[in-house]
Design a protein around this motif. Structure first.
Motif, PDB file in Angstrom:
ATOM      1  N   LYS A  42       2.424   1.693  -3.432  1.00  0.00           N
ATOM      2  CA  LYS A  42       1.425   2.121  -4.417  1.00  0.00           C
ATOM      3  C   LYS A  42       1.160   3.611  -4.282  1.00  0.00           C
ATOM      4  O   LYS A  42       1.062   4.321  -5.277  1.00  0.00           O
ATOM      5  N   LYS A  43       1.060   4.092  -3.032  1.00  0.00           N
ATOM      6  CA  LYS A  43       0.836   5.519  -2.803  1.00  0.00           C
ATOM      7  C   LYS A  43       1.999   6.352  -3.317  1.00  0.00           C
ATOM      8  O   LYS A  43       1.835   7.498  -3.705  1.00  0.00           O
ATOM      9  N   SER A  44       3.183   5.763  -3.309  1.00  0.00           N
ATOM     10  CA  SER A  44       4.386   6.470  -3.753  1.00  0.00           C
ATOM     11  C   SER A  44       4.654   6.296  -5.247  1.00  0.00           C
ATOM     12  O   SER A  44       5.693   6.732  -5.738  1.00  0.00           O
ATOM     13  N   SER A  51       0.811  -1.224   0.000  1.00  0.00           N
ATOM     14  CA  SER A  51       0.000   0.000   0.000  1.00  0.00           C
ATOM     15  C   SER A  51       0.846   1.276   0.000  1.00  0.00           C
ATOM     16  O   SER A  51       0.543   2.213  -0.741  1.00  0.00           O
ATOM     17  N   ASP A  52       1.908   1.340   0.794  1.00  0.00           N
ATOM     18  CA  ASP A  52       2.748   2.546   0.816  1.00  0.00           C
ATOM     19  C   ASP A  52       3.486   2.734  -0.508  1.00  0.00           C
ATOM     20  O   ASP A  52       3.646   3.861  -0.978  1.00  0.00           O
ATOM     21  N   CYS A 107       8.555   0.088   4.116  1.00  0.00           N
ATOM     22  CA  CYS A 107       7.536   1.092   3.795  1.00  0.00           C
ATOM     23  C   CYS A 107       8.047   2.525   3.871  1.00  0.00           C
ATOM     24  O   CYS A 107       7.597   3.383   3.121  1.00  0.00           O
TER      25      CYS A 107
END
Length: 80
Positions: free
Chosen positions: A17-19, A14-15, A52
């Protein structure tokens, strides 16, 4: 049996993907295909690599790339 392909692991946690790991994966795939390197590299999407704070994370062969950018990854691919 040793593989002739270099493996590229791209974290899809998730981290990451956000980045921007999804767009990074797409750009790397397009670059490999356009430069005639298809078959020399294998892109593998992974689940969280537990790094992360360093997102996005990419591993190219034995090179561990934290806070990966397209430029960092491509320069490492050219060295391989």
């Amino acid at each position: 049996m040793e593989s002739k392909r270099k493996l590229i692991f791209i974290c899809q946690g998730s981290d990451c993907k956000k980045s921007g790991s999804k767009s990074l994966n797409k750009k790397i795939k397009e670059e490999i295909n356009s430069k005639g390197l298809k078959g020399q590299f294998k892109l593998i999407k992974t689940k969280c690599m537990d790094c992360c704070k360093s997102a996005p994370v990419v591993i190219i062969g034995e090179y561990f790339c934290k806070k990966a950018t397209f430029e960092k990854v491509i320069s490492q691919i050219k060295k391989s």
